[in-house]
Design an enzyme around this catalytic site. Structure first.
Site, PDB file in Angstrom:
ATOM      1  N   ARG A 226      19.248 -13.281 -30.104  1.00 53.33           N
ATOM      2  CA  ARG A 226      20.213 -14.293 -30.537  1.00 53.33           C
ATOM      3  C   ARG A 226      21.527 -14.048 -29.798  1.00 53.33           C
ATOM      4  O   ARG A 226      21.850 -12.895 -29.462  1.00 53.33           O
ATOM      5  CB  ARG A 226      20.461 -14.213 -32.045  1.00 53.33           C
ATOM      6  CG  ARG A 226      19.356 -14.776 -32.895  1.00 53.33           C
ATOM      7  CD  ARG A 226      19.257 -16.306 -32.803  1.00 53.33           C
ATOM      8  NE  ARG A 226      18.201 -16.851 -33.648  1.00 53.33           N
ATOM      9  CZ  ARG A 226      16.976 -17.173 -33.216  1.00 53.33           C
ATOM     10  NH1 ARG A 226      16.655 -17.003 -31.955  1.00 53.33           N
ATOM     11  NH2 ARG A 226      16.092 -17.681 -34.052  1.00 53.33           N
ATOM     12  N   HIS A 274      17.844 -21.518 -24.179  1.00 55.19           N
ATOM     13  CA  HIS A 274      17.081 -21.166 -25.391  1.00 55.19           C
ATOM     14  C   HIS A 274      15.642 -21.714 -25.321  1.00 55.19           C
ATOM     15  O   HIS A 274      15.227 -22.514 -26.169  1.00 55.19           O
ATOM     16  CB  HIS A 274      17.801 -21.671 -26.653  1.00 55.19           C
ATOM     17  CG  HIS A 274      17.387 -20.907 -27.892  1.00 55.19           C
ATOM     18  ND1 HIS A 274      18.250 -20.619 -28.924  1.00 55.19           N
ATOM     19  CD2 HIS A 274      16.186 -20.376 -28.258  1.00 55.19           C
ATOM     20  CE1 HIS A 274      17.605 -19.960 -29.866  1.00 55.19           C
ATOM     21  NE2 HIS A 274      16.349 -19.801 -29.484  1.00 55.19           N
TER      22      HIS A 274
HETATM   23  P1  NAP Z   1       9.850  -9.389 -36.104  1.00 53.86           P
HETATM   24  O1  NAP Z   1       8.363  -9.486 -35.972  1.00 53.86           O
HETATM   25  O2  NAP Z   1      10.451  -9.480 -37.448  1.00 53.86           O
HETATM   26  O3  NAP Z   1      10.276  -8.015 -35.417  1.00 53.86           O
HETATM   27  C1  NAP Z   1      11.580  -7.543 -35.452  1.00 53.86           C
HETATM   28  C2  NAP Z   1      11.630  -6.184 -34.788  1.00 53.86           C
HETATM   29  O4  NAP Z   1      13.020  -5.781 -34.694  1.00 53.86           O
HETATM   30  C3  NAP Z   1      10.909  -5.100 -35.592  1.00 53.86           C
HETATM   31  O5  NAP Z   1      10.274  -4.200 -34.735  1.00 53.86           O
HETATM   32  C4  NAP Z   1      12.064  -4.411 -36.317  1.00 53.86           C
HETATM   33  O6  NAP Z   1      11.842  -3.043 -36.661  1.00 53.86           O
HETATM   34  C5  NAP Z   1      13.151  -4.498 -35.290  1.00 53.86           C
HETATM   35  N1  NAP Z   1      14.471  -4.326 -35.916  1.00 53.86           N
HETATM   36  C6  NAP Z   1      15.053  -5.110 -36.858  1.00 53.86           C
HETATM   37  N2  NAP Z   1      16.254  -4.606 -37.201  1.00 53.86           N
HETATM   38  C7  NAP Z   1      16.428  -3.478 -36.474  1.00 53.86           C
HETATM   39  C8  NAP Z   1      17.446  -2.515 -36.389  1.00 53.86           C
HETATM   40  N3  NAP Z   1      18.557  -2.583 -37.152  1.00 53.86           N
HETATM   41  N4  NAP Z   1      17.281  -1.491 -35.536  1.00 53.86           N
HETATM   42  C9  NAP Z   1      16.164  -1.382 -34.778  1.00 53.86           C
HETATM   43  N5  NAP Z   1      15.151  -2.274 -34.800  1.00 53.86           N
HETATM   44  C10 NAP Z   1      15.284  -3.312 -35.644  1.00 53.86           C
HETATM   45  O7  NAP Z   1      10.546 -10.516 -35.212  1.00 53.86           O
HETATM   46  P2  NAP Z   1       9.932 -11.285 -33.946  1.00 53.86           P
HETATM   47  O8  NAP Z   1       8.974 -12.328 -34.378  1.00 53.86           O
HETATM   48  O9  NAP Z   1       9.479 -10.277 -32.970  1.00 53.86           O
HETATM   49  O10 NAP Z   1      11.238 -12.034 -33.409  1.00 53.86           O
HETATM   50  C11 NAP Z   1      12.379 -11.300 -33.060  1.00 53.86           C
HETATM   51  C12 NAP Z   1      13.531 -12.224 -32.757  1.00 53.86           C
HETATM   52  O11 NAP Z   1      13.333 -12.874 -31.508  1.00 53.86           O
HETATM   53  C13 NAP Z   1      13.740 -13.375 -33.718  1.00 53.86           C
HETATM   54  O12 NAP Z   1      14.373 -12.961 -34.897  1.00 53.86           O
HETATM   55  C14 NAP Z   1      14.588 -14.314 -32.913  1.00 53.86           C
HETATM   56  O13 NAP Z   1      15.958 -13.989 -33.073  1.00 53.86           O
HETATM   57  C15 NAP Z   1      14.163 -14.019 -31.477  1.00 53.86           C
HETATM   58  N6  NAP Z   1      13.402 -15.124 -30.895  1.00 53.86           N
HETATM   59  C16 NAP Z   1      13.962 -15.802 -29.851  1.00 53.86           C
HETATM   60  C17 NAP Z   1      13.261 -16.833 -29.265  1.00 53.86           C
HETATM   61  C18 NAP Z   1      13.806 -17.545 -28.071  1.00 53.86           C
HETATM   62  O14 NAP Z   1      13.247 -18.565 -27.674  1.00 53.86           O
HETATM   63  N7  NAP Z   1      14.857 -17.055 -27.461  1.00 53.86           N
HETATM   64  C19 NAP Z   1      11.981 -17.183 -29.757  1.00 53.86           C
HETATM   65  C20 NAP Z   1      11.471 -16.465 -30.812  1.00 53.86           C
HETATM   66  C21 NAP Z   1      12.183 -15.432 -31.380  1.00 53.86           C
HETATM   67  P3  NAP Z   1      10.635  -2.635 -37.647  1.00 53.86           P
HETATM   68  O15 NAP Z   1       9.395  -2.773 -36.792  1.00 53.86           O
HETATM   69  O16 NAP Z   1      10.922  -1.239 -37.998  1.00 53.86           O
HETATM   70  O17 NAP Z   1      10.675  -3.602 -38.788  1.00 53.86           O
HETATM   71  C1  GLV Z   2      13.547 -19.257 -31.606  1.00 49.66           C
HETATM   72  O1  GLV Z   2      14.616 -18.910 -31.230  1.00 49.66           O
HETATM   73  C2  GLV Z   2      12.864 -18.694 -32.725  1.00 49.66           C
HETATM   74  O2  GLV Z   2      13.452 -17.859 -33.426  1.00 49.66           O
HETATM   75  O3  GLV Z   2      11.715 -19.082 -32.970  1.00 49.66           O
END
Ligand code: NAP
Ligand code: GLV
Length: 311
Positions: A226, A274
Protein backbone atom coordinates in the site's frame (compact mmCIF):
# COMPACT_ATOMS: atom_id res chain seq x y z
CA UNK A 1 -30.73 -12.52 1.15
CA UNK A 2 -30.24 -8.95 -0.10
CA UNK A 3 -26.68 -7.90 -0.86
CA UNK A 4 -25.42 -4.43 -1.68
CA UNK A 5 -22.48 -4.10 -4.10
CA UNK A 6 -20.29 -0.99 -3.90
CA UNK A 7 -17.37 -1.02 -6.34
CA UNK A 8 -15.60 1.55 -8.53
CA UNK A 9 -18.04 2.87 -11.16
CA UNK A 10 -16.19 1.35 -14.12
CA UNK A 11 -16.51 -2.22 -12.77
CA UNK A 12 -19.52 -2.16 -10.45
CA UNK A 13 -22.03 -3.51 -13.00
CA UNK A 14 -19.67 -6.29 -14.05
CA UNK A 15 -19.31 -7.37 -10.41
CA UNK A 16 -23.06 -7.14 -9.78
CA UNK A 17 -23.82 -9.20 -12.90
CA UNK A 18 -21.06 -11.71 -12.17
CA UNK A 19 -22.31 -12.21 -8.64
CA UNK A 20 -25.91 -12.54 -9.81
CA UNK A 21 -24.78 -15.27 -12.18
CA UNK A 22 -22.73 -17.06 -9.50
CA UNK A 23 -25.54 -16.88 -6.91
CA UNK A 24 -28.85 -16.39 -8.75
CA UNK A 25 -30.83 -17.13 -5.58
CA UNK A 26 -29.42 -13.99 -3.90
CA UNK A 27 -30.61 -10.47 -4.59
CA UNK A 28 -27.81 -8.03 -5.56
CA UNK A 29 -28.35 -4.29 -5.63
CA UNK A 30 -25.84 -1.62 -6.62
CA UNK A 31 -24.84 1.15 -4.23
CA UNK A 32 -26.05 3.93 -4.18
CA UNK A 33 -29.25 2.73 -5.87
CA UNK A 34 -30.66 1.79 -2.47
CA UNK A 35 -33.66 3.67 -1.13
CA UNK A 36 -33.61 4.55 2.60
CA UNK A 37 -36.27 2.02 3.54
CA UNK A 38 -34.60 -0.75 1.50
CA UNK A 39 -31.23 -0.32 3.26
CA UNK A 40 -32.72 -1.86 6.40
CA UNK A 41 -33.30 -5.15 4.56
CA UNK A 42 -29.73 -5.51 3.29
CA UNK A 43 -27.84 -8.31 5.04
CA UNK A 44 -24.46 -8.30 3.32
CA UNK A 45 -22.14 -5.86 1.56
CA UNK A 46 -19.64 -6.57 -1.21
CA UNK A 47 -17.29 -3.59 -1.24
CA UNK A 48 -14.22 -1.89 -2.64
CA UNK A 49 -13.64 1.54 -1.10
CA UNK A 50 -17.30 1.90 -0.12
CA UNK A 51 -18.33 5.25 1.38
CA UNK A 52 -18.85 5.43 5.18
CA UNK A 53 -22.56 6.14 4.68
CA UNK A 54 -23.10 2.62 3.32
CA UNK A 55 -22.25 1.21 6.75
CA UNK A 56 -24.30 3.91 8.47
CA UNK A 57 -27.40 3.20 6.37
CA UNK A 58 -27.20 -0.59 6.01
CA UNK A 59 -27.56 -1.26 9.71
CA UNK A 60 -28.38 -4.97 9.57
CA UNK A 61 -25.32 -6.34 7.82
CA UNK A 62 -24.29 -9.87 8.76
CA UNK A 63 -21.14 -9.92 6.65
CA UNK A 64 -18.81 -7.69 4.62
CA UNK A 65 -16.96 -9.15 1.61
CA UNK A 66 -14.03 -7.13 0.29
CA UNK A 67 -13.33 -7.29 -3.45
CA UNK A 68 -9.62 -7.76 -2.98
CA UNK A 69 -6.84 -9.06 -0.75
CA UNK A 70 -6.12 -5.93 1.30
CA UNK A 71 -8.73 -4.71 3.76
CA UNK A 72 -7.10 -1.59 5.26
CA UNK A 73 -9.78 0.55 3.56
CA UNK A 74 -12.31 -0.76 6.11
CA UNK A 75 -10.29 0.54 9.04
CA UNK A 76 -9.93 4.07 7.68
CA UNK A 77 -11.03 7.02 9.83
CA UNK A 78 -14.74 7.86 9.53
CA UNK A 79 -15.91 4.30 8.93
CA UNK A 80 -17.95 2.70 11.68
CA UNK A 81 -17.95 -0.98 10.93
CA UNK A 82 -20.53 -3.33 12.38
CA UNK A 83 -19.10 -6.26 14.39
CA UNK A 84 -19.63 -8.81 11.60
CA UNK A 85 -17.29 -11.20 9.77
CA UNK A 86 -15.09 -9.55 7.16
CA UNK A 87 -14.16 -11.80 4.24
CA UNK A 88 -11.34 -11.04 1.81
CA UNK A 89 -10.24 -12.65 -1.44
CA UNK A 90 -7.49 -15.25 -1.27
CA UNK A 91 -6.98 -16.41 -4.82
CA UNK A 92 -4.07 -18.30 -6.42
CA UNK A 93 -4.75 -16.43 -9.69
CA UNK A 94 -4.18 -13.10 -7.92
CA UNK A 95 -1.15 -14.44 -6.08
CA UNK A 96 0.46 -15.49 -9.36
CA UNK A 97 -0.29 -12.08 -10.84
CA UNK A 98 1.55 -10.48 -7.94
CA UNK A 99 4.45 -12.91 -8.25
CA UNK A 100 4.91 -12.10 -11.95
CA UNK A 101 4.82 -8.37 -11.13
CA UNK A 102 7.58 -8.76 -8.54
CA UNK A 103 9.70 -10.82 -10.94
CA UNK A 104 9.23 -8.25 -13.72
CA UNK A 105 10.10 -5.40 -11.34
CA UNK A 106 13.34 -7.11 -10.31
CA UNK A 107 14.30 -7.89 -13.92
CA UNK A 108 13.69 -4.28 -14.94
CA UNK A 109 16.64 -3.18 -12.82
CA UNK A 110 18.64 -6.41 -12.73
CA UNK A 111 18.83 -6.57 -16.57
CA UNK A 112 19.24 -2.76 -16.84
CA UNK A 113 16.06 -2.22 -18.85
CA UNK A 114 15.66 1.14 -17.09
CA UNK A 115 18.90 2.23 -18.79
CA UNK A 116 18.18 0.56 -22.14
CA UNK A 117 14.80 2.35 -22.43
CA UNK A 118 16.60 5.68 -22.06
CA UNK A 119 19.47 4.62 -24.31
CA UNK A 120 17.04 3.59 -27.06
CA UNK A 121 15.45 7.05 -26.94
CA UNK A 122 18.93 8.59 -27.23
CA UNK A 123 20.15 6.05 -29.89
CA UNK A 124 22.99 4.96 -27.60
CA UNK A 125 24.57 1.49 -28.08
CA UNK A 126 26.10 0.72 -24.67
CA UNK A 127 26.23 -2.67 -22.93
CA UNK A 128 25.78 -3.10 -19.18
CA UNK A 129 26.94 -6.12 -17.22
CA UNK A 130 24.10 -7.51 -15.15
CA UNK A 131 24.29 -9.77 -12.12
CA UNK A 132 23.08 -13.36 -12.57
CA UNK A 133 19.99 -14.28 -10.56
CA UNK A 134 21.73 -16.67 -8.16
CA UNK A 135 23.87 -13.71 -7.03
CA UNK A 136 20.83 -11.47 -6.50
CA UNK A 137 19.48 -11.42 -2.94
CA UNK A 138 15.76 -10.69 -2.80
CA UNK A 139 13.75 -10.05 0.35
CA UNK A 140 9.97 -10.39 0.42
CA UNK A 141 8.20 -8.46 3.17
CA UNK A 142 5.07 -10.42 4.05
CA UNK A 143 4.73 -14.16 3.50
CA UNK A 144 0.97 -14.37 3.09
CA UNK A 145 -0.89 -15.33 -0.07
CA UNK A 146 0.98 -12.72 -2.15
CA UNK A 147 4.39 -13.07 -0.54
CA UNK A 148 4.47 -16.86 -0.61
CA UNK A 149 3.62 -17.06 -4.32
CA UNK A 150 6.20 -14.38 -5.10
CA UNK A 151 8.93 -16.05 -3.04
CA UNK A 152 8.17 -19.38 -4.71
CA UNK A 153 8.42 -17.92 -8.24
CA UNK A 154 11.67 -16.17 -7.34
CA UNK A 155 13.17 -19.40 -5.97
CA UNK A 156 12.12 -21.17 -9.18
CA UNK A 157 13.92 -18.45 -11.13
CA UNK A 158 17.14 -19.02 -9.22
CA UNK A 159 17.21 -15.99 -6.90
CA UNK A 160 18.63 -16.02 -3.38
CA UNK A 161 15.36 -15.41 -1.53
CA UNK A 162 14.49 -14.42 2.03
CA UNK A 163 11.14 -13.60 3.57
CA UNK A 164 10.04 -11.56 6.56
CA UNK A 165 6.76 -12.05 8.41
CA UNK A 166 5.20 -11.40 11.81
CA UNK A 167 5.34 -15.03 12.88
CA UNK A 168 8.04 -17.46 11.67
CA UNK A 169 7.19 -19.06 8.31
CA UNK A 170 8.98 -21.94 6.58
CA UNK A 171 9.06 -22.04 2.81
CA UNK A 172 11.22 -24.31 0.65
CA UNK A 173 14.36 -22.51 -0.50
CA UNK A 174 13.51 -19.30 1.39
CA UNK A 175 15.51 -18.00 4.35
CA UNK A 176 12.91 -17.03 6.92
CA UNK A 177 13.05 -14.01 9.24
CA UNK A 178 10.34 -12.85 11.60
CA UNK A 179 9.39 -9.95 13.85
CA UNK A 180 11.58 -7.18 15.19
CA UNK A 181 14.60 -9.43 15.82
CA UNK A 182 14.55 -10.69 12.26
CA UNK A 183 14.22 -7.24 10.70
CA UNK A 184 17.86 -5.98 10.69
CA UNK A 185 19.46 -9.23 9.44
CA UNK A 186 16.71 -9.58 6.83
CA UNK A 187 17.29 -6.08 5.45
CA UNK A 188 21.06 -6.52 5.45
CA UNK A 189 20.72 -9.23 2.75
CA UNK A 190 18.23 -7.52 0.41
CA UNK A 191 19.57 -6.26 -2.92
CA UNK A 192 15.90 -6.12 -3.87
CA UNK A 193 13.24 -5.51 -1.24
CA UNK A 194 9.62 -6.22 -2.19
CA UNK A 195 6.89 -4.99 0.16
CA UNK A 196 3.81 -7.22 0.04
CA UNK A 197 2.55 -6.41 3.52
CA UNK A 198 -0.94 -5.43 4.59
CA UNK A 199 -1.24 -1.84 5.81
CA UNK A 200 -1.62 -1.79 9.60
CA UNK A 201 -0.51 0.49 12.44
CA UNK A 202 2.73 -1.57 12.64
CA UNK A 203 3.55 -1.53 8.93
CA UNK A 204 2.64 2.08 8.05
CA UNK A 205 5.74 4.03 7.03
CA UNK A 206 8.00 0.99 7.26
CA UNK A 207 9.70 1.86 3.97
CA UNK A 208 11.49 4.92 5.29
CA UNK A 209 14.92 6.32 5.99
CA UNK A 210 15.82 3.84 8.78
CA UNK A 211 14.92 0.87 6.61
CA UNK A 212 16.81 2.23 3.62
CA UNK A 213 19.89 2.78 5.79
CA UNK A 214 19.94 -0.93 6.69
CA UNK A 215 19.79 -2.12 3.06
CA UNK A 216 22.95 -2.85 1.09
CA UNK A 217 24.17 0.17 -0.87
CA UNK A 218 22.40 0.39 -4.24
CA UNK A 219 19.37 -1.72 -3.32
CA UNK A 220 16.11 -1.54 -5.25
CA UNK A 221 12.78 -1.12 -3.45
CA UNK A 222 9.53 -2.53 -4.82
CA UNK A 223 6.26 -1.50 -3.22
CA UNK A 224 3.10 -3.34 -4.22
CA UNK A 225 1.58 -3.37 -0.71
CA UNK A 226 0.00 0.00 0.00
CA UNK A 227 1.16 3.55 -0.66
CA UNK A 228 1.29 4.40 3.04
CA UNK A 229 3.98 1.76 3.62
CA UNK A 230 6.35 4.18 1.92
CA UNK A 231 7.60 7.52 3.19
CA UNK A 232 7.73 9.21 -0.19
CA UNK A 233 10.16 12.01 0.76
CA UNK A 234 12.57 9.43 2.26
CA UNK A 235 12.53 7.44 -0.96
CA UNK A 236 13.31 10.49 -3.07
CA UNK A 237 16.16 11.47 -0.73
CA UNK A 238 17.63 7.93 -0.76
CA UNK A 239 17.44 7.73 -4.57
CA UNK A 240 18.92 11.17 -5.09
CA UNK A 241 21.77 10.40 -2.64
CA UNK A 242 22.52 7.17 -4.53
CA UNK A 243 21.76 5.12 -1.39
CA UNK A 244 19.11 3.26 -3.41
CA UNK A 245 19.52 2.35 -7.07
CA UNK A 246 15.87 2.41 -8.02
CA UNK A 247 12.26 1.81 -7.08
CA UNK A 248 9.27 0.13 -8.66
CA UNK A 249 6.02 1.43 -7.23
CA UNK A 250 2.47 0.22 -7.82
CA UNK A 251 0.69 1.86 -4.90
CA UNK A 252 0.69 5.44 -3.64
CA UNK A 253 -0.39 7.56 -0.71
CA UNK A 254 -2.77 9.37 -3.10
CA UNK A 255 -4.27 7.42 -6.02
CA UNK A 256 -4.43 8.34 -8.83
CA UNK A 257 -0.96 9.82 -8.42
CA UNK A 258 -1.37 13.62 -8.86
CA UNK A 259 0.09 14.94 -12.17
CA UNK A 260 2.53 17.25 -10.37
CA UNK A 261 4.00 14.43 -8.22
CA UNK A 262 7.83 14.16 -8.47
CA UNK A 263 7.66 10.36 -8.93
CA UNK A 264 6.35 10.76 -12.51
CA UNK A 265 9.60 12.23 -13.84
CA UNK A 266 12.11 10.48 -11.63
CA UNK A 267 14.65 8.60 -13.79
CA UNK A 268 15.09 5.83 -11.20
CA UNK A 269 11.41 5.18 -10.52
CA UNK A 270 9.22 2.88 -12.57
CA UNK A 271 5.60 3.33 -11.61
CA UNK A 272 2.42 1.44 -12.44
CA UNK A 273 -1.20 2.45 -11.60
CA UNK A 274 -2.11 -0.09 -8.89
CA UNK A 275 -2.24 -3.04 -11.25
CA UNK A 276 0.21 -5.50 -9.67
CA UNK A 277 -2.57 -7.94 -8.89
CA UNK A 278 -6.04 -6.86 -9.91
CA UNK A 279 -8.82 -9.00 -8.47
CA UNK A 280 -9.91 -11.71 -10.87
CA UNK A 281 -13.65 -11.44 -11.44
CA UNK A 282 -14.29 -15.02 -12.54
CA UNK A 283 -12.77 -16.60 -9.45
CA UNK A 284 -13.74 -13.69 -7.16
CA UNK A 285 -17.48 -14.02 -7.73
CA UNK A 286 -17.34 -17.74 -6.96
CA UNK A 287 -15.53 -17.09 -3.64
CA UNK A 288 -17.87 -14.31 -2.62
CA UNK A 289 -20.97 -16.30 -3.57
CA UNK A 290 -19.71 -19.17 -1.38
CA UNK A 291 -19.10 -16.81 1.56
CA UNK A 292 -22.54 -15.23 1.23
CA UNK A 293 -24.26 -18.63 1.14
CA UNK A 294 -22.33 -19.74 4.21
CA UNK A 295 -23.42 -16.63 6.12
CA UNK A 296 -27.01 -17.01 4.92
CA UNK A 297 -27.00 -20.60 6.23
CA UNK A 298 -25.64 -19.51 9.61
CA UNK A 299 -22.06 -20.74 9.08
CA UNK A 300 -18.66 -19.10 9.33
CA UNK A 301 -17.03 -18.26 5.98
CA UNK A 302 -13.34 -18.83 5.16
CA UNK A 303 -10.70 -16.14 4.49
CA UNK A 304 -11.76 -14.03 7.44
CA UNK A 305 -9.93 -10.85 8.43
CA UNK A 306 -8.63 -10.78 12.00
CA UNK A 307 -9.73 -7.37 13.27
CA UNK A 308 -7.30 -7.38 16.19
CA UNK A 309 -4.31 -7.89 13.86
CA UNK A 310 -5.80 -5.55 11.27
CA UNK A 311 -5.35 -7.97 8.33
P1 NAP B 1 -1.92 -11.97 3.94
O1 NAP B 1 -2.15 -13.31 3.34
O2 NAP B 1 -2.77 -11.53 5.06
O3 NAP B 1 -0.39 -11.94 4.39
C1 NAP B 1 0.16 -10.87 5.10
C2 NAP B 1 1.59 -11.20 5.44
O4 NAP B 1 2.19 -10.01 6.04
C3 NAP B 1 1.72 -12.32 6.47
O5 NAP B 1 2.84 -13.11 6.19
C4 NAP B 1 1.94 -11.55 7.77
O6 NAP B 1 2.67 -12.24 8.78
C5 NAP B 1 2.75 -10.38 7.29
N1 NAP B 1 2.68 -9.27 8.25
C6 NAP B 1 1.59 -8.58 8.65
N2 NAP B 1 1.93 -7.66 9.57
C7 NAP B 1 3.26 -7.78 9.77
C8 NAP B 1 4.20 -7.13 10.59
N3 NAP B 1 3.83 -6.15 11.45
N4 NAP B 1 5.48 -7.52 10.53
C9 NAP B 1 5.87 -8.51 9.70
N5 NAP B 1 5.03 -9.17 8.87
C10 NAP B 1 3.74 -8.81 8.91
O7 NAP B 1 -2.02 -10.84 2.81
P2 NAP B 1 -1.85 -11.02 1.23
O8 NAP B 1 -3.06 -11.63 0.63
O9 NAP B 1 -0.54 -11.66 0.98
O10 NAP B 1 -1.81 -9.49 0.77
C11 NAP B 1 -0.85 -8.62 1.30
C12 NAP B 1 -1.12 -7.20 0.87
O11 NAP B 1 -0.80 -7.03 -0.50
C13 NAP B 1 -2.56 -6.74 0.95
O12 NAP B 1 -2.93 -6.42 2.26
C14 NAP B 1 -2.56 -5.54 0.04
O13 NAP B 1 -2.20 -4.38 0.77
C15 NAP B 1 -1.46 -5.87 -0.97
N6 NAP B 1 -2.01 -6.16 -2.29
C16 NAP B 1 -1.71 -5.29 -3.30
C17 NAP B 1 -2.19 -5.54 -4.57
C18 NAP B 1 -1.82 -4.66 -5.72
O14 NAP B 1 -2.40 -4.80 -6.79
N7 NAP B 1 -0.88 -3.76 -5.55
C19 NAP B 1 -2.99 -6.68 -4.80
C20 NAP B 1 -3.26 -7.52 -3.75
C21 NAP B 1 -2.77 -7.25 -2.49
P3 NAP B 1 2.10 -13.62 9.39
O15 NAP B 1 2.36 -14.64 8.31
O16 NAP B 1 2.93 -13.85 10.58
O17 NAP B 1 0.65 -13.40 9.66
C1 GLV C 1 -5.46 -4.75 -4.22
O1 GLV C 1 -4.78 -3.82 -3.96
C2 GLV C 1 -5.92 -5.70 -3.26
O2 GLV C 1 -5.67 -5.51 -2.06
O3 GLV C 1 -6.56 -6.68 -3.66
Amino acid sequence: MQVVVSAPAEVSERWRDGLAQAAPELDFVLWPEVADGDAEAIEAAVVWNAPPELYARCRHLKCICVLGAGTDQLFAPGIELPEVPIVRIVDPVMALRMASYVLAAILHFQRDFHDYVRQQRERVWRKHRSRDSHRVRVGVMGLGAMGRASAKLLVTNGYDVAGWSRSPRRLPGVEGFAGEDGWPPFLARCDYLACLLPLTAETRGLLGVETFARLPEGAVVINAGRGAHLVEADLLAALDAGRLRGAVLDVFETEPLPPEHPFWDHPRILLTPHVASITNLETGVVQIAAALRTVRDGGVPVNLVDRARGY
